[in-house]
Write an enzyme that holds these catalytic residues in place. Sequence first.
Site, PDB file in Angstrom:
ATOM      1  N   SER A  35       0.816  -1.214   0.000  1.00  0.00           N
ATOM      2  CA  SER A  35       0.000   0.000   0.000  1.00  0.00           C
ATOM      3  C   SER A  35       0.846   1.259   0.000  1.00  0.00           C
ATOM      4  O   SER A  35       0.303   2.354  -0.102  1.00  0.00           O
ATOM      5  CB  SER A  35      -0.954  -0.002   1.191  1.00  0.00           C
ATOM      6  OG  SER A  35      -0.287  -0.355   2.359  1.00  0.00           O
ATOM      7  N   HIS A  49      -2.722  -3.114  -6.189  1.00  0.00           N
ATOM      8  CA  HIS A  49      -3.144  -2.757  -4.833  1.00  0.00           C
ATOM      9  C   HIS A  49      -4.659  -2.938  -4.682  1.00  0.00           C
ATOM     10  O   HIS A  49      -5.429  -2.139  -5.212  1.00  0.00           O
ATOM     11  CB  HIS A  49      -2.723  -1.296  -4.566  1.00  0.00           C
ATOM     12  CG  HIS A  49      -3.018  -0.807  -3.197  1.00  0.00           C
ATOM     13  ND1 HIS A  49      -3.191   0.532  -2.909  1.00  0.00           N
ATOM     14  CD2 HIS A  49      -3.183  -1.466  -2.025  1.00  0.00           C
ATOM     15  CE1 HIS A  49      -3.442   0.664  -1.631  1.00  0.00           C
ATOM     16  NE2 HIS A  49      -3.445  -0.519  -1.073  1.00  0.00           N
ATOM     17  N   ASN A  59      -3.288   6.246  -0.916  1.00  0.00           N
ATOM     18  CA  ASN A  59      -2.853   6.565   0.446  1.00  0.00           C
ATOM     19  C   ASN A  59      -2.205   7.938   0.577  1.00  0.00           C
ATOM     20  O   ASN A  59      -2.149   8.489   1.673  1.00  0.00           O
ATOM     21  CB  ASN A  59      -1.952   5.463   0.989  1.00  0.00           C
ATOM     22  CG  ASN A  59      -2.794   4.283   1.441  1.00  0.00           C
ATOM     23  OD1 ASN A  59      -3.839   4.477   2.064  1.00  0.00           O
ATOM     24  ND2 ASN A  59      -2.368   3.082   1.108  1.00  0.00           N
TER      25      ASN A  59
HETATM   26  N1  CAA Z   1     -14.844  -9.699   3.824  1.00  0.00           N
HETATM   27  C1  CAA Z   1     -15.784  -9.937   2.890  1.00  0.00           C
HETATM   28  N2  CAA Z   1     -16.983  -9.326   2.852  1.00  0.00           N
HETATM   29  C2  CAA Z   1     -17.239  -8.454   3.843  1.00  0.00           C
HETATM   30  C3  CAA Z   1     -16.322  -8.174   4.874  1.00  0.00           C
HETATM   31  C4  CAA Z   1     -15.081  -8.846   4.838  1.00  0.00           C
HETATM   32  N3  CAA Z   1     -14.124  -8.621   5.739  1.00  0.00           N
HETATM   33  N4  CAA Z   1     -16.881  -7.261   5.701  1.00  0.00           N
HETATM   34  C5  CAA Z   1     -18.104  -6.981   5.206  1.00  0.00           C
HETATM   35  N5  CAA Z   1     -18.316  -7.704   4.089  1.00  0.00           N
HETATM   36  C6  CAA Z   1     -19.498  -7.713   3.246  1.00  0.00           C
HETATM   37  C7  CAA Z   1     -20.682  -8.262   4.018  1.00  0.00           C
HETATM   38  O1  CAA Z   1     -20.682  -9.662   3.988  1.00  0.00           O
HETATM   39  C8  CAA Z   1     -21.818  -7.656   3.247  1.00  0.00           C
HETATM   40  O2  CAA Z   1     -22.014  -8.371   2.038  1.00  0.00           O
HETATM   41  P1  CAA Z   1     -23.481  -8.621   1.466  1.00  0.00           P
HETATM   42  O3  CAA Z   1     -24.063  -7.281   1.172  1.00  0.00           O
HETATM   43  O4  CAA Z   1     -23.201  -9.430   0.261  1.00  0.00           O
HETATM   44  O5  CAA Z   1     -24.219  -9.356   2.522  1.00  0.00           O
HETATM   45  C9  CAA Z   1     -21.278  -6.272   2.823  1.00  0.00           C
HETATM   46  O6  CAA Z   1     -19.860  -6.373   2.925  1.00  0.00           O
HETATM   47  C10 CAA Z   1     -21.759  -5.186   3.755  1.00  0.00           C
HETATM   48  O7  CAA Z   1     -21.385  -5.570   5.060  1.00  0.00           O
HETATM   49  P2  CAA Z   1     -22.219  -5.216   6.366  1.00  0.00           P
HETATM   50  O8  CAA Z   1     -23.663  -5.090   6.004  1.00  0.00           O
HETATM   51  O9  CAA Z   1     -21.849  -6.186   7.430  1.00  0.00           O
HETATM   52  O10 CAA Z   1     -21.606  -3.847   6.859  1.00  0.00           O
HETATM   53  P3  CAA Z   1     -21.567  -2.450   6.175  1.00  0.00           P
HETATM   54  O11 CAA Z   1     -22.722  -2.189   5.292  1.00  0.00           O
HETATM   55  O12 CAA Z   1     -21.308  -1.572   7.316  1.00  0.00           O
HETATM   56  O13 CAA Z   1     -20.276  -2.514   5.232  1.00  0.00           O
HETATM   57  C11 CAA Z   1     -17.980  -2.263   4.793  1.00  0.00           C
HETATM   58  C12 CAA Z   1     -19.018  -2.876   5.734  1.00  0.00           C
HETATM   59  C13 CAA Z   1     -18.102  -2.903   3.397  1.00  0.00           C
HETATM   60  C14 CAA Z   1     -16.640  -2.612   5.379  1.00  0.00           C
HETATM   61  C15 CAA Z   1     -18.251  -0.711   4.696  1.00  0.00           C
HETATM   62  O14 CAA Z   1     -18.303  -0.152   5.973  1.00  0.00           O
HETATM   63  C16 CAA Z   1     -17.175   0.011   3.916  1.00  0.00           C
HETATM   64  O15 CAA Z   1     -17.190   0.027   2.687  1.00  0.00           O
HETATM   65  N6  CAA Z   1     -16.213   0.658   4.639  1.00  0.00           N
HETATM   66  C17 CAA Z   1     -15.114   1.373   4.027  1.00  0.00           C
HETATM   67  C18 CAA Z   1     -14.041   0.369   3.678  1.00  0.00           C
HETATM   68  C19 CAA Z   1     -12.854   1.038   3.011  1.00  0.00           C
HETATM   69  O16 CAA Z   1     -12.762   2.235   2.834  1.00  0.00           O
HETATM   70  N7  CAA Z   1     -11.886   0.189   2.647  1.00  0.00           N
HETATM   71  C20 CAA Z   1     -10.647   0.643   2.101  1.00  0.00           C
HETATM   72  C21 CAA Z   1      -9.653   0.776   3.208  1.00  0.00           C
HETATM   73  S1  CAA Z   1      -8.096   1.337   2.612  1.00  0.00           S
HETATM   74  C22 CAA Z   1      -7.328  -0.030   2.021  1.00  0.00           C
HETATM   75  O17 CAA Z   1      -7.788  -1.134   2.083  1.00  0.00           O
HETATM   76  C23 CAA Z   1      -6.029   0.138   1.347  1.00  0.00           C
HETATM   77  C24 CAA Z   1      -4.886   0.654   2.093  1.00  0.00           C
HETATM   78  O18 CAA Z   1      -3.859   0.720   1.468  1.00  0.00           O
HETATM   79  C25 CAA Z   1      -4.892   1.097   3.484  1.00  0.00           C
END
Ligand code: CAA
Length: 301
Positions: A124, A158, A208
Site C-alpha cells: 500500500s 493494490h 494513500n
Molecule cells: N470480507 C468480505 N466481505 C465483507 C467483509 C469482509 N471482511 N466485511 C463486510 N463484508 C461484506 C458483508 O458480507 C456484506 O455483504 P453482502 O451485502 O453481500 O451481505 C457487505 O460487505 C456489507 O457488510 P455489512 O452489512 O456487514 O456492513 P456495512 O454495510 O457496514 O459494510 C464495509 C461494511 C463494506 C466494510 C463498509 O463499511 C465500507 O465500505 N467501509 C469502508 C471500507 C474502506 O474504505 N476500505 C478501504 C480501506 S483502505 C485499504 O484497504 C487500502 C490501504 O492501502 C490502506
Amino acid sequence: MSIAHGIKRLGVLGAGQMGTGIAFVSALHAKVPVLLHDKSAHQISKGLSLIDKLLAKDVSKGRLQPSDADEARARIQTVDALEAMRDVDMVVEAVTENLDLKRAIFRDFAAKIRPDAILATNTSSISITKIARAVIPEGASAAGEEGKAASGRVVGLHFFNPVPVMKLVELISAVQTSQDTLDRSRAFAEACGKEVATSQDVPGFVSNALLMPFINEAIMCLEKGVATRDDIDKTFRLGMAHPMGPLQLGDFIGLDTCLSIQQTLYKGTSDSKYRPSVLLERMVDAQYLGKKSGRGFYEYN
Ligand code: CAA
C-alpha cells in the site's frame, strides 16, 4: 480489443485478510486456479474458513449456485513451500509491509519461477521501483536486456479491504514495469471483477497519499478537542456519505498500518503534511491497533 491476461495459474503469497481476499476473487470471478502460501498454518486455516464462509453466504443469498461455489473452492489449493509455485503465470505478494522482506521474497521468486511470469505486490505504500530493482540478477546491469526483462515484470496491484467488496484495484507502474506487464495485470484485475485506476510509483500512490493525511487530520482534530470521536465520524458518514468516518476507518485499516504508511510517506517526501500525529503514535505504543486488537478509537468484541 481486450488484452488476454494469460494467467492460467496464480500464486498468492500471504493468507491474511488481503491475500485471502485476492485468492477468493481470483478463484471465483477470474476462475483461475490459485496456489495460496503462508508460513503460518494458523493463518492458512483462518483464510480458508473465511473463504468457505464467503462462498456459503453467496449461496445462501442466491447469488451463487452451490456447484459454482464448489468449483471456486476447488480452485484454491494451499502449498507449504514457495517451490510449489514454480509454474505460476503470476504471483501476488500480500505479506507484511517491510521493504527488505519484500525484496528478499521477490529476489527468491524471480530466480525460481518462469521468466515470463508477472511479479505483483499488493503493497500500500512501498516503492515498486525499489522492489523491482531487487530482482535484477547479480552481475546484470539494470539498463541491459537481462535487467530490463527481469525488472519489467514487477508491478503494483493494490487491492482494497474487504477485497470481495471493494471495487477498485490500483495499478502501479514502477519505473521499470513493461507495458505488457501493465496490460496483462489490468486485464487480470478486471477479470477478478474490479475496476482499475492507475498511479505512478510515488509514496502512497494516489490512494494513500490522499487517504492518510485525511485520517491523520481527523486524529489531530480529536487530539486538539475540536470535536468528539462520534461527531468527527458522523460528519463524514452523514455529511459526505462515506461508509465509515475517518477514525472508524483508521481502526478498520489498523492504526499500526496507518502509522507505518504515514511514516513511509513522511520519509519519502519530507513533507510535514504527512507527519503522523502524536495521538496516533501513542495509540500504537499502547497496542490499541483498532478492530484487529479489540480496541482503537472504538472498542470491539
Ligand atoms: N470480507 C468480505 N466481505 C465483507 C467483509 C469482509 N471482511 N466485511 C463486510 N463484508 C461484506 C458483508 O458480507 C456484506 O455483504 P453482502 O451485502 O453481500 O451481505 C457487505 O460487505 C456489507 O457488510 P455489512 O452489512 O456487514 O456492513 P456495512 O454495510 O457496514 O459494510 C464495509 C461494511 C463494506 C466494510 C463498509 O463499511 C465500507 O465500505 N467501509 C469502508 C471500507 C474502506 O474504505 N476500505 C478501504 C480501506 S483502505 C485499504 O484497504 C487500502 C490501504 O492501502 C490502506
